[in-house]
Design a protein around this motif. Structure first.
Motif, PDB file in Angstrom:
ATOM      1  N   ALA A 183       0.824  -1.208   0.000  1.00 50.98           N
ATOM      2  CA  ALA A 183       0.000   0.000   0.000  1.00 50.98           C
ATOM      3  C   ALA A 183       0.865   1.268   0.000  1.00 50.98           C
ATOM      4  CB  ALA A 183      -0.923  -0.004   1.219  1.00 50.98           C
ATOM      5  N   VAL A 184       1.902   1.296   0.839  1.00 43.97           N
ATOM      6  CA  VAL A 184       2.739   2.496   0.966  1.00 43.97           C
ATOM      7  C   VAL A 184       3.493   2.780  -0.330  1.00 43.97           C
ATOM      8  CG1 VAL A 184       4.755   3.472   2.147  1.00 43.97           C
ATOM      9  CG2 VAL A 184       2.978   2.317   3.466  1.00 43.97           C
ATOM     10  N   THR A 185       4.107   1.746  -0.911  1.00 44.76           N
ATOM     11  CA  THR A 185       4.887   1.960  -2.140  1.00 44.76           C
ATOM     12  C   THR A 185       3.991   2.380  -3.303  1.00 44.76           C
ATOM     13  OG1 THR A 185       4.778  -0.437  -2.578  1.00 44.76           O
ATOM     14  CG2 THR A 185       6.771   0.417  -1.509  1.00 44.76           C
ATOM     15  N   GLN A 186       2.784   1.829  -3.381  1.00 45.34           N
ATOM     16  CA  GLN A 186       1.870   2.254  -4.444  1.00 45.34           C
ATOM     17  C   GLN A 186       1.431   3.699  -4.234  1.00 45.34           C
ATOM     18  OE1 GLN A 186      -1.222  -0.191  -6.043  1.00 45.34           O
ATOM     19  NE2 GLN A 186      -0.251  -2.091  -5.391  1.00 45.34           N
ATOM     20  N   TRP A 187       1.209   4.088  -2.989  1.00 48.87           N
ATOM     21  CA  TRP A 187       0.819   5.475  -2.691  1.00 48.87           C
ATOM     22  C   TRP A 187       1.946   6.436  -3.083  1.00 48.87           C
ATOM     23  CZ3 TRP A 187       2.730   9.111   0.881  1.00 48.87           C
ATOM     24  CH2 TRP A 187       1.918  10.248   1.051  1.00 48.87           C
ATOM     25  N   ILE A 188       3.199   6.080  -2.744  1.00 51.60           N
ATOM     26  CA  ILE A 188       4.349   6.906  -3.138  1.00 51.60           C
ATOM     27  C   ILE A 188       4.444   6.994  -4.654  1.00 51.60           C
ATOM     28  CG2 ILE A 188       6.882   7.006  -3.143  1.00 51.60           C
ATOM     29  CD1 ILE A 188       6.794   5.722  -0.345  1.00 51.60           C
ATOM     30  N   ASN A 189       4.223   5.856  -5.321  1.00 50.61           N
ATOM     31  CA  ASN A 189       4.270   5.818  -6.778  1.00 50.61           C
ATOM     32  C   ASN A 189       3.263   6.781  -7.395  1.00 50.61           C
ATOM     33  OD1 ASN A 189       3.637   3.516  -9.431  1.00 50.61           O
ATOM     34  ND2 ASN A 189       5.500   4.662  -9.121  1.00 50.61           N
TER      35      ASN A 189
ATOM     36  N   ASN B  19      -6.920   6.980  -6.471  1.00 49.57           N
ATOM     37  CA  ASN B  19      -5.504   6.794  -6.142  1.00 49.57           C
ATOM     38  C   ASN B  19      -5.287   6.543  -4.655  1.00 49.57           C
ATOM     39  OD1 ASN B  19      -4.712   7.131  -8.805  1.00 49.57           O
ATOM     40  ND2 ASN B  19      -4.339   9.332  -8.581  1.00 49.57           N
ATOM     41  N   MET B  20      -6.213   7.005  -3.824  1.00 46.82           N
ATOM     42  CA  MET B  20      -6.123   6.735  -2.392  1.00 46.82           C
ATOM     43  C   MET B  20      -6.703   5.363  -2.054  1.00 46.82           C
ATOM     44  SD  MET B  20      -4.588   9.206  -0.920  1.00 46.82           S
ATOM     45  CE  MET B  20      -5.001   8.862   0.797  1.00 46.82           C
ATOM     46  N   VAL B  21      -7.751   4.978  -2.782  1.00 40.33           N
ATOM     47  CA  VAL B  21      -8.435   3.708  -2.498  1.00 40.33           C
ATOM     48  C   VAL B  21      -7.630   2.513  -2.999  1.00 40.33           C
ATOM     49  CG1 VAL B  21     -10.482   2.321  -3.028  1.00 40.33           C
ATOM     50  CG2 VAL B  21     -10.727   4.743  -2.439  1.00 40.33           C
ATOM     51  N   MET B  22      -6.998   2.650  -4.173  1.00 43.49           N
ATOM     52  CA  MET B  22      -6.295   1.516  -4.782  1.00 43.49           C
ATOM     53  C   MET B  22      -5.182   0.949  -3.899  1.00 43.49           C
ATOM     54  SD  MET B  22      -7.745   0.597  -7.514  1.00 43.49           S
ATOM     55  CE  MET B  22      -6.496  -0.469  -8.227  1.00 43.49           C
ATOM     56  N   PRO B  23      -4.332   1.775  -3.272  1.00 45.51           N
ATOM     57  CA  PRO B  23      -3.322   1.198  -2.372  1.00 45.51           C
ATOM     58  C   PRO B  23      -3.945   0.418  -1.213  1.00 45.51           C
ATOM     59  CG  PRO B  23      -2.716   3.441  -2.941  1.00 45.51           C
ATOM     60  CD  PRO B  23      -4.105   3.227  -3.457  1.00 45.51           C
ATOM     61  N   LEU B  24      -5.077   0.911  -0.689  1.00 47.31           N
ATOM     62  CA  LEU B  24      -5.751   0.192   0.401  1.00 47.31           C
ATOM     63  C   LEU B  24      -6.303  -1.146  -0.091  1.00 47.31           C
ATOM     64  CD1 LEU B  24      -7.653   3.173   2.095  1.00 47.31           C
ATOM     65  CD2 LEU B  24      -5.525   2.070   2.849  1.00 47.31           C
TER      66      LEU B  24
ATOM     67  N   SER C 223      -5.067  -2.839  -2.545  1.00 48.50           N
ATOM     68  CA  SER C 223      -3.890  -3.671  -2.754  1.00 48.50           C
ATOM     69  C   SER C 223      -3.474  -4.360  -1.450  1.00 48.50           C
ATOM     70  CB  SER C 223      -2.745  -2.812  -3.285  1.00 48.50           C
ATOM     71  OG  SER C 223      -1.530  -3.506  -3.249  1.00 48.50           O
ATOM     72  N   ALA C 224      -3.487  -3.615  -0.349  1.00 51.07           N
ATOM     73  CA  ALA C 224      -3.135  -4.194   0.949  1.00 51.07           C
ATOM     74  C   ALA C 224      -4.117  -5.291   1.347  1.00 51.07           C
ATOM     75  CB  ALA C 224      -3.100  -3.102   2.010  1.00 51.07           C
ATOM     76  N   TRP C 225      -5.395  -5.046   1.091  1.00 50.57           N
ATOM     77  CA  TRP C 225      -6.427  -6.029   1.444  1.00 50.57           C
ATOM     78  C   TRP C 225      -6.238  -7.320   0.646  1.00 50.57           C
ATOM     79  CZ3 TRP C 225      -9.848  -7.147   5.013  1.00 50.57           C
ATOM     80  CH2 TRP C 225     -10.878  -8.043   4.714  1.00 50.57           C
ATOM     81  N   PHE C 226      -6.000  -7.201  -0.664  1.00 45.22           N
ATOM     82  CA  PHE C 226      -5.795  -8.387  -1.501  1.00 45.22           C
ATOM     83  C   PHE C 226      -4.538  -9.144  -1.088  1.00 45.22           C
ATOM     84  CE2 PHE C 226      -8.273  -6.069  -4.977  1.00 45.22           C
ATOM     85  CZ  PHE C 226      -9.434  -6.765  -4.687  1.00 45.22           C
ATOM     86  N   CYS C 227      -3.511  -8.400  -0.678  1.00 42.97           N
ATOM     87  CA  CYS C 227      -2.248  -9.031  -0.302  1.00 42.97           C
ATOM     88  C   CYS C 227      -2.403 -10.007   0.866  1.00 42.97           C
ATOM     89  CB  CYS C 227      -1.211  -7.972   0.066  1.00 42.97           C
ATOM     90  SG  CYS C 227      -0.235  -7.404  -1.327  1.00 42.97           S
ATOM     91  N   PHE C 228      -3.335  -9.731   1.753  1.00 45.37           N
ATOM     92  CA  PHE C 228      -3.526 -10.607   2.908  1.00 45.37           C
ATOM     93  C   PHE C 228      -3.989 -11.998   2.504  1.00 45.37           C
ATOM     94  CE2 PHE C 228      -3.459  -6.842   5.692  1.00 45.37           C
ATOM     95  CZ  PHE C 228      -2.697  -7.349   6.732  1.00 45.37           C
ATOM     96  N   SER C 229      -4.756 -12.103   1.398  1.00 46.10           N
ATOM     97  CA  SER C 229      -5.299 -13.401   0.997  1.00 46.10           C
ATOM     98  C   SER C 229      -4.552 -14.034  -0.171  1.00 46.10           C
ATOM     99  CB  SER C 229      -6.783 -13.263   0.636  1.00 46.10           C
ATOM    100  OG  SER C 229      -6.966 -12.282  -0.359  1.00 46.10           O
ATOM    101  N   PHE C 230      -3.764 -13.256  -0.930  1.00 46.05           N
ATOM    102  CA  PHE C 230      -3.008 -13.796  -2.054  1.00 46.05           C
ATOM    103  C   PHE C 230      -1.680 -14.373  -1.554  1.00 46.05           C
ATOM    104  CE2 PHE C 230      -4.789 -11.304  -5.935  1.00 46.05           C
ATOM    105  CZ  PHE C 230      -6.060 -11.777  -5.617  1.00 46.05           C
ATOM    106  N   PRO C 231      -1.040 -15.257  -2.340  1.00 41.98           N
ATOM    107  CA  PRO C 231       0.294 -15.743  -1.950  1.00 41.98           C
ATOM    108  C   PRO C 231       1.256 -14.580  -1.738  1.00 41.98           C
ATOM    109  CG  PRO C 231      -0.560 -17.045  -3.780  1.00 41.98           C
ATOM    110  CD  PRO C 231      -1.521 -15.916  -3.583  1.00 41.98           C
ATOM    111  N   THR C 232       2.158 -14.738  -0.805  1.00 43.67           N
ATOM    112  CA  THR C 232       3.106 -13.678  -0.477  1.00 43.67           C
ATOM    113  C   THR C 232       3.958 -13.288  -1.681  1.00 43.67           C
ATOM    114  OG1 THR C 232       3.184 -14.528   1.786  1.00 43.67           O
ATOM    115  CG2 THR C 232       4.926 -13.010   1.141  1.00 43.67           C
ATOM    116  N   GLY C 233       4.216 -14.259  -2.568  1.00 44.22           N
ATOM    117  CA  GLY C 233       4.983 -13.972  -3.779  1.00 44.22           C
ATOM    118  C   GLY C 233       4.326 -12.914  -4.640  1.00 44.22           C
TER     119      GLY C 233
END
Length: 445
Positions: A280-286, A311-316, A318-328
């Motif tokens: 989330a943080v890196t996408q927000w910086i991007n 642009n504010m919602v998408m990083p959040l 992304s963080a939510w999806f990351c919790f359920s997707f493979p860490t890779g």
């Protein structure tokens, strides 16, 4: 029919791009395996860097377009304000011509940004495909999993027993097995069934893979003399591939958190939480580093406001999806955002050093030359059209003033003049003349 998920993607456009990217990923993994670091996490980071560098020319063009758009938007808005309440056809055409003149002045196309995005979209989809189905594109990973799949197929009951025995597994992934079975049945070729099982094994968490190992007695299987699955004393190949800074790339952060809390491994828990947070943080910086366009136009301001919200919602998200997707997959998002951010800083510095006034002057000169050339072509075409019209009108006047006998005589003379042209020996004209002479002699006789 190649629907099995392990099979390389055959979708139009995305499939060929995924195969090409797969060759790059396979090459990267071969190199790091050769130097003794066969690690999926490292391969994903290197793969992301390589692909982003290959896409750098497109990125620069897109950013240059954004900078030029920010400079020319006030001029376009002034034209739009000028014709704001004029909806007649003549005014609309005049507005369009003036807007096109502005685009020509700055040397950009109205569809320039869209074209860049359209080119990048299939590449991004293909990237996701390669990382999500790594065994399908990385030979060594696929071959390692295949040893397990073949052993499962050889077990009593084969793939049917594999599906029926899924109750011993703790996490999701079993729908994929059942869909493979229902679609292909027991009569499917052994190789395709193997691919289906590999795909499912690749999606399982480390805990579920351990359960499969115990259920089918896979603990002692080796590939090239190395243990495939870990035991109490030795780390297996698959865990070696997936282990990146203590995190298993096949496990989701949620699974890693549950496992870490269960064994008291707080380092795993912190690492699992960091992946979604960093995503989330890196996408927000991007997003913040991207060129921002301001507008006084109400409609465009509303659109810009909507884009900021997104642009504010998408990083959040992304963080939510990351919790359920493979860490890779989360690592890929983080690596991609970091690489793009670094690129953006470099590109911004490069573009800021550019003399846009000089660039606009050059683009204006090029545009003037193109318009002049176009004008000359149009004048030439108009001259040809007028010449043809005059010839037709002249012939029509001449034909009107001649009697029938004079017309026939003129036609005969014209034909005779053509026929009297010397023909080359053996040519079609010589043969036609011979036929004509033969007919004339018969008619005269």
């Amino acid at each position: 029919m190649n629907f099995i998920l392990l099979t390389q993607n055959e979708t139009f456009l995305i499939g060929p791009i995924a195969k090409l990217l797969g060759l790059i990923m396979n090459g990267i993994f071969y190199v790091i395996d050769f130097i003794g670091i066969p690690n999926i996490g490292l391969a994903i980071i290197l793969f992301t860097i390589v692909v982003n560098l290959l896409m750098l020319p497109l990125t620069i063009k897109q950013q240059k377009f954004s900078k030029l758009s920010a400079k020319m938007n006030p001029e376009i808005q002034a034209i739009q304000a000028k014709y704001k309440n004029k909806k007649d056809n003549e005014s609309m055409m005049a507005q369009n011509q003036e807007v096109q003149a502005v685009y020509a002045k700055y040397g950009v196309s109205a569809s320039g940004s869209c074209v860049q995005l359209l080119i990048q979209m299939p590449i991004l989809f293909a990237l996701y495909r390669v990382i999500y189905a790594m065994p399908a594109y990385v030979t060594k990973i696929g071959d390692t999993f295949r040893v397990l799949a073949e052993k499962i197929i050889e077990a009593e009951g084969g793939i049917g027993a594999f599906a029926e025995g899924t109750s011993f597994l703790q996490n999701s992934g079993m729908d994929s097995i059942n869909s493979v079975i229902s679609m292909y049945g027991q009569s499917i070729a052994k190789g395709n069934v193997s691919n289906g099982i590999i795909d499912v094994l690749n999606k399982l968490s480390s805990l579920d893979l351990l359960a499969v190992s115990r259920h089918y007695g896979l603990a002692d299987l080796t590939y090239n003399g190395q243990l495939i699955l870990s035991n109490e004393t030795t780390r297996g190949l698959i865990d070696t591939y997936n282990n990146f800074l203590g995190l298993n790339m096949a496990d989701s952060p949620m699974t890693l958190i549950r496992y870490g809390l269960g064994v008291g491994a707080w380092g795993i828990v912190i690492g699992a939480v960091l992946i979604p947070v960093l995503s989330a943080v890196t996408q927000w910086i991007n997003v913040k580093l991207m060129p921002q366009q301001e507008s006084n136009n109400k409609e465009q301001s509303t659109l810009a406001s909507s884009m900021k919200t997104m642009n504010m919602v998408m990083p959040l998200m992304s963080a939510w999806f990351c919790f359920s997707f493979p860490t890779g997959m989360g690592l890929y998002w983080v690596a991609g955002s970091v690489v793009r951010s670094i690129q953006q800083v470099v590109i911004n510095r490069h573009i800021d050093k550019m003399d846009f006034d000089e660039l606009i002057k050059k683009n204006s000169a090029k545009s003037a030359k193109k318009l002049e050339k176009l004008k000359k072509n149009q004048e030439r075409m108009a001259a040809y059209a007028n010449m043809n019209t005059r010839n037709i009108q002249s012939k029509a006047r001449m034909d009107t003033g001649l009697s029938k006998q004079e017309k026939d005589s003129a036609s005969s003379n014209s034909t005779g003049s053509y026929n009297n042209i010397a023909a080359k020996p053996g040519s079609m004209r010589e043969k036609a003349n011979m036929v004509r002479d033969f007919n004339e002699r018969n008619n005269n006789g």
